[in-house]
Design a protein around this motif. Structure first.
Motif, mmCIF file in Angstrom:
data_model
loop_
_atom_site.group_PDB
_atom_site.id
_atom_site.type_symbol
_atom_site.label_atom_id
_atom_site.label_comp_id
_atom_site.label_asym_id
_atom_site.label_seq_id
_atom_site.Cartn_x
_atom_site.Cartn_y
_atom_site.Cartn_z
ATOM 1 N N MET A 1 37.844 50.387 46.395
ATOM 2 C CA MET A 1 36.802 49.618 45.722
ATOM 3 C C MET A 1 36.903 49.821 44.217
ATOM 4 O O MET A 1 37.084 50.932 43.742
ATOM 5 C CB MET A 1 35.411 50.072 46.191
ATOM 6 N N ALA A 2 36.772 48.724 43.478
ATOM 7 C CA ALA A 2 36.771 48.801 42.019
ATOM 8 C C ALA A 2 35.408 49.303 41.562
ATOM 9 O O ALA A 2 34.396 49.062 42.222
ATOM 10 C CB ALA A 2 37.052 47.433 41.427
ATOM 11 N N PRO A 3 35.363 50.024 40.447
ATOM 12 C CA PRO A 3 34.066 50.476 39.954
ATOM 13 C C PRO A 3 33.176 49.292 39.588
ATOM 14 O O PRO A 3 33.660 48.234 39.203
ATOM 15 C CB PRO A 3 34.403 51.318 38.723
ATOM 16 N N THR A 4 31.893 49.479 39.727
ATOM 17 C CA THR A 4 30.935 48.426 39.400
ATOM 18 C C THR A 4 30.919 48.202 37.895
ATOM 19 O O THR A 4 30.806 49.159 37.131
ATOM 20 C CB THR A 4 29.524 48.834 39.867
ATOM 21 N N PRO A 5 31.044 46.937 37.461
ATOM 22 C CA PRO A 5 31.013 46.687 36.017
ATOM 23 C C PRO A 5 29.643 47.024 35.441
ATOM 24 O O PRO A 5 28.614 46.845 36.085
ATOM 25 C CB PRO A 5 31.297 45.187 35.888
ATOM 26 N N ARG A 6 29.649 47.514 34.240
ATOM 27 C CA ARG A 6 28.412 47.848 33.533
ATOM 28 C C ARG A 6 28.157 46.785 32.467
ATOM 29 O O ARG A 6 29.035 46.006 32.132
ATOM 30 C CB ARG A 6 28.527 49.220 32.903
ATOM 31 N N PHE A 7 26.945 46.796 31.929
ATOM 32 C CA PHE A 7 26.567 45.799 30.932
ATOM 33 C C PHE A 7 27.544 45.780 29.764
ATOM 34 O O PHE A 7 27.941 44.710 29.297
ATOM 35 C CB PHE A 7 25.144 46.061 30.422
ATOM 36 N N TYR A 8 27.958 46.952 29.280
ATOM 37 C CA TYR A 8 28.850 46.977 28.129
ATOM 38 C C TYR A 8 30.223 46.390 28.446
ATOM 39 O O TYR A 8 30.904 45.902 27.554
ATOM 40 C CB TYR A 8 28.958 48.378 27.508
ATOM 41 N N HIS A 9 30.632 46.390 29.712
ATOM 42 C CA HIS A 9 31.881 45.714 30.084
ATOM 43 C C HIS A 9 31.747 44.212 29.851
ATOM 44 O O HIS A 9 32.636 43.567 29.296
ATOM 45 C CB HIS A 9 32.242 45.961 31.552
ATOM 46 N N PHE A 10 30.614 43.647 30.287
ATOM 47 C CA PHE A 10 30.362 42.218 30.092
ATOM 48 C C PHE A 10 30.248 41.892 28.601
ATOM 49 O O PHE A 10 30.790 40.895 28.139
ATOM 50 C CB PHE A 10 29.089 41.779 30.823
ATOM 51 N N ALA A 11 29.534 42.745 27.870
ATOM 52 C CA ALA A 11 29.351 42.520 26.424
ATOM 53 C C ALA A 11 30.689 42.588 25.698
ATOM 54 O O ALA A 11 30.970 41.767 24.813
ATOM 55 C CB ALA A 11 28.367 43.540 25.851
ATOM 56 N N ALA A 12 31.540 43.548 26.070
ATOM 57 C CA ALA A 12 32.851 43.674 25.425
ATOM 58 C C ALA A 12 33.726 42.464 25.728
ATOM 59 O O ALA A 12 34.395 41.928 24.833
ATOM 60 C CB ALA A 12 33.546 44.965 25.880
ATOM 61 N N ALA A 13 33.734 42.001 26.983
ATOM 62 C CA ALA A 13 34.540 40.832 27.348
ATOM 63 C C ALA A 13 34.019 39.586 26.642
ATOM 64 O O ALA A 13 34.799 38.761 26.151
ATOM 65 C CB ALA A 13 34.531 40.634 28.862
ATOM 66 N N PHE A 14 32.700 39.442 26.565
ATOM 67 C CA PHE A 14 32.109 38.292 25.887
ATOM 68 C C PHE A 14 32.453 38.335 24.395
ATOM 69 O O PHE A 14 32.825 37.318 23.802
ATOM 70 C CB PHE A 14 30.588 38.304 26.091
ATOM 71 N N GLY A 15 32.351 39.512 23.796
ATOM 72 C CA GLY A 15 32.711 39.670 22.380
ATOM 73 C C GLY A 15 34.180 39.376 22.137
ATOM 74 O O GLY A 15 34.539 38.752 21.137
ATOM 75 N N ALA A 16 35.047 39.811 23.060
ATOM 76 C CA ALA A 16 36.475 39.530 22.913
ATOM 77 C C ALA A 16 36.734 38.029 22.968
ATOM 78 O O ALA A 16 37.582 37.512 22.229
ATOM 79 C CB ALA A 16 37.268 40.244 24.010
#
Length: 155
Positions: free
Chosen positions: A4-19
């Protein structure tokens, strides 16, 4: 070790959106450079400035190596694909596709290739067969891209 992959956290979404936002700015800047120069110039300038910025950060931060040894040779091809990406997006941004169409079709291409890479287990990725949601997502991205390109922009 779990599959199982680790559950994404809010900062993962924010970093991808910022990228994604930074990628859009990069394409806009590079496309503008292509207007005043050439596709090669629009690729060379950002890669040179990126190299200077990366070397400066390496000197200042002096990061520790995560793994000993050498990475596989194919990992060095990121620069080649980056240069081609810059040239192609710089060319298409200045056409009827404009910035939004270029970004939308680029996203569709990224999703298509990532699904293919997952299916084949390319580049050391775990092999994973796409499901119905993956194909539905790809269909919606392509449909949205076509709507944006052919019906967006107003008159």
């Amino acid at each position: 070790m779990s599959d199982m992959a680790p559950t994404p956290r809010f900062y993962h979404f924010a970093a991808a959106f910022g990228a994604g936002g930074l990628l859009t700015l990069m394409i806009l800047f590079n496309g503008t450079l292509a207007i005043y120069g050439s596709l090669y110039f629009a690729s060379w300038v950002p890669h040179l400035t990126g190299t200077v910025a990366a070397l400066t950060l390496l000197i200042i931060l002096r990061p520790k190596r995560v793994a000993a040894g050498r990475p596989p040779l194919w990992t060095y091809l990121g620069g080649v694909s980056g240069a081609l990406t810059v040239m192609l997006t710089s060319a298409t941004m200045n056409t009827a596709l404009a910035l939004s169409g270029t970004i939308a079709l680029g996203l569709a291409g990224q999703v298509m290739f990532s699904l293919f890479a997952d299916m084949r287990g390319l580049f050391g990725l775990p092999q994973r067969m796409p499901g119905a949601r993956d194909y539905l997502s790809l269909t919606l991205i392509i449909a949205g891209s076509l709507i944006l390109i052919f019906y967006g922009g107003g008159a």
